[in-house]
Each structure stands twice: as C-alpha cells, then as structure tokens.
Write a protein that holds these residues in place. Structure first.
Motif, short mmCIF file in Angstrom:
data_model
loop_
_atom_site.label_atom_id
_atom_site.label_comp_id
_atom_site.label_asym_id
_atom_site.label_seq_id
_atom_site.Cartn_x
_atom_site.Cartn_y
_atom_site.Cartn_z
N ARG A 32 0.61 -1.06 0.06
CA ARG A 32 0.05 -0.19 0.04
C ARG A 32 0.78 1.60 -0.01
O ARG A 32 1.65 1.24 1.08
N PHE A 33 0.71 2.04 -1.10
CA PHE A 33 1.47 3.62 -1.00
C PHE A 33 0.62 4.22 -0.86
O PHE A 33 -0.80 4.57 -1.23
N LEU A 45 5.18 5.32 -12.54
CA LEU A 45 4.80 4.09 -12.15
C LEU A 45 5.16 3.15 -13.22
O LEU A 45 4.74 2.97 -13.46
N THR A 50 -4.79 7.77 -8.88
CA THR A 50 -3.81 8.91 -8.93
C THR A 50 -4.06 9.38 -10.59
O THR A 50 -5.26 8.61 -11.34
N ILE A 93 -6.69 1.90 -6.87
CA ILE A 93 -5.36 2.80 -7.70
C ILE A 93 -6.45 4.10 -7.88
O ILE A 93 -7.85 4.50 -8.07
N LEU A 112 -2.23 -4.66 -4.29
CA LEU A 112 -1.79 -3.58 -4.44
C LEU A 112 -3.24 -2.33 -4.34
O LEU A 112 -3.77 -1.87 -4.90
N SER A 113 -2.66 -1.03 -3.26
CA SER A 113 -3.25 -0.11 -3.49
C SER A 113 -2.14 0.87 -3.41
O SER A 113 -1.22 0.82 -2.61
N PHE A 114 -2.43 1.82 -4.30
CA PHE A 114 -1.66 3.24 -4.92
C PHE A 114 -2.78 4.26 -4.80
O PHE A 114 -3.70 4.84 -5.72
N ARG A 115 -2.34 5.35 -3.97
CA ARG A 115 -3.03 6.46 -3.76
C ARG A 115 -2.51 7.27 -3.65
O ARG A 115 -1.82 7.51 -2.31
N ASP A 116 -2.78 8.73 -4.83
CA ASP A 116 -1.74 10.07 -4.34
C ASP A 116 -2.73 10.79 -4.63
O ASP A 116 -3.37 11.17 -5.78
#
Length: 286
Positions: free
Chosen positions: A57-58, A92, A107, A105, A81-85
């Motif tokens: 997780r990001f 990426l 982002t 996701i 996968l967790s990608f939260r920006d």
C-alpha cells in the motif's frame, strides 16, 4: 512493515526492503525523498522489489519535496496493490505482477487535468499508462477512482485500452457529466461479472451517449450495484435503463438513493417496464 512520513535516500529504502527476506505486507505512507531532483530525467525510481511481498500500500496525501513520485514495483507474489496519491506522480512502473488479484488505484498518471487530451508531447505519458495496464493484466478485482479512469479514457483516444480478460469485479465512480465513459471502460473488461458504480450528479451535464453495447454487458455481467442515485436526475435513470435493456444474463441489481424512498415512483415504473428480466432480482434502497 509500516513506514510513515519516511525521509529516505532511494538506495537506502531499497536496501531496507531487500533486507527483509520474508516481508509480506508493506505500507509506505507520505514518503519523502532526500536529494535535489528537479526533473523526471534525473529523479531516481523508488524501487519496491521483493520476492515475498503479498500486500503493498502506497499512500501519499501531500508532496513535501515539490516533485512527483517515481515508483517501480517488482513483486512476483504480490496479490494486493493499493496506490493512492492525492497529487500527480511521474512514473509508476509495474513488473512481474502475475499473482496480482486486487488493485485499488487513485492517481492521475501525471496527465494534464480534465478537458485536455494526451498531446504529442505527452506520448511518453500514454506509454506509461499502456505499460501500467499491461502490467496489471492478471488482476481480478479493481477499485479505480474517477480521475484515474478519466486518464485511461484520454489514453483510449490514442490507442485501444488493453483488455483485462481476468477482471471479474469492477468498482468505480462516475459523475453524470462523464457517463459516456462507461461503455469505453466496459469494453476493456470482456469477462466482467460484478459492477459497482458510485454515482454523483454534476452541475454541468456532458454528452450522454449510451448506444454502444460492450461484450461483457450483453454476455457476462451478472450483478450491478449503483449507489447515490437521485430520483429526479435523468442521467441516472438513463444509466439504469441502459444496463437493464442491454444485459442478457443479469441476475441482480441493487439501486440505492440519496433521497427518500417515497420519491421512487418514477424508478419503480421504469423497472416494471423491463419485465423481460424475470430472473433478475431488482432492489431499491434508501
């Protein structure tokens, strides 16, 4: 391992991760890269490489260093996968994600804001999106934000979106202004079975083109849930009718509304008009 507000050198974080030979769950929250990297050409990748990692997780709510993120994930056993920006990131890169089952996701893929397409200068940006979608091709369950979806849609104006043949569960958000994105998105999910939409009403009404019927809608889609509908909003009603009229194997539809149930007469009339769905269970919620 949970790293919160970490100020790091790229090689230091890489060594830390590689020094954990049985690491399965990693969270990076608001990481801050040390060093003066003013451009994408000189900025190194934050490399997350692990043979054992199963969950990553990001999470980043702000940028402390004034630049975008550059992340590479190489994890052959990664399942989630967790990608939260909250802001844009530059790169990426995903590699060896053949075990990936679920992704969440949110982002912007470092693509210009809504209203501007991917221009020739941004062909590298479209390559980033293509590489990402190809890299997650094994995913079965996807949660994707509207802003991320919009950038995928902008990419689709240049090239067809790669097919996600394993994707069976999709959850995303749509506003009434961008409802025309839905058929484009569904076209890339030929074996989709479950669809969850968080609907919202936009002040500006965009074009409503719901004439094209993607393969999954007519052959595989079994369950649909649409949340936050407003009974008097016509775009939401058109969306429901589009799904009901074109779904051949639909078994279950859940519709939830923001206004009181006594205002649902118009929707009940709509649902009664599609009696050919005798096997389909339709429920209305407030």
């Amino acid at each position: 391992m949970h790293l919160d507000n970490l100020c790091y050198y790229v090689d230091g974080l890489e060594k830390l991760i590689s020094g954990c030979p049985v690491l399965e769950d990693l969270i990076l929250k608001d990481p801050f890269l040390r060093g003066d990297y003013k451009s994408i050409e000189t900025r190194p990748l934050l490399l997350v490489r692990s043979q054992t990692l199963k969950m990553f997780r990001f999470i980043r709510k702000w940028r402390m260093d004034g630049t975008g993120s550059s992340v590479e994930i190489d994890a052959p056993r990664l399942e989630y996968l967790s990608f939260r920006d909250s802001d844009q990131f530059e790169r990426l890169v995903v590699k060896n994600l053949s075990s990936l089952c679920k992704i969440d996701i949110d982002t912007e893929f470092f693509v210009d804001r809504l209203g501007s397409a991917l221009e020739p200068e941004g062909l590298r940006k479209s390559d980033i999106i293509l590489a990402f979608l190809t890299g997650i091709s094994s995913v079965k369950h996807m949660i994707i934000s509207q802003r991320t979806l919009m950038n995928v849609y902008l990419y689709s104006k240049l090239e067809p979106i790669p097919k996600l043949h394993n994707l069976s569960h999709l959850q995303t958000a749509f506003s009434s202004s961008f409802i025309h994105l839905l058929p484009v998105v569904l076209e890339s999910c030929p074996n989709l079975k479950n669809l969850i939409l968080d609907f919202s009403v936009s002040v500006e009404l965009g074009k409503i083109d719901l004439t094209y019927v993607p393969r999954c809608l007519s052959s595989t889609l079994e369950c649909v849930e649409i949340r936050k509908l407003v009974t008097w909003e016509k775009t939401g009603m058109k969306l429901v009718r589009y799904l009901l009229d074109n779904s051949e194997v639909l078994m279950k539809v859940n519709l939830s509304f923001t206004n009181p149930v006594e205002d649902l007469d118009v929707y009940e009339e709509l649902l009664n008009s599609v009696k050919r769905f005798r096997r389909c269970q339709i429920k209305l919620f407030h």
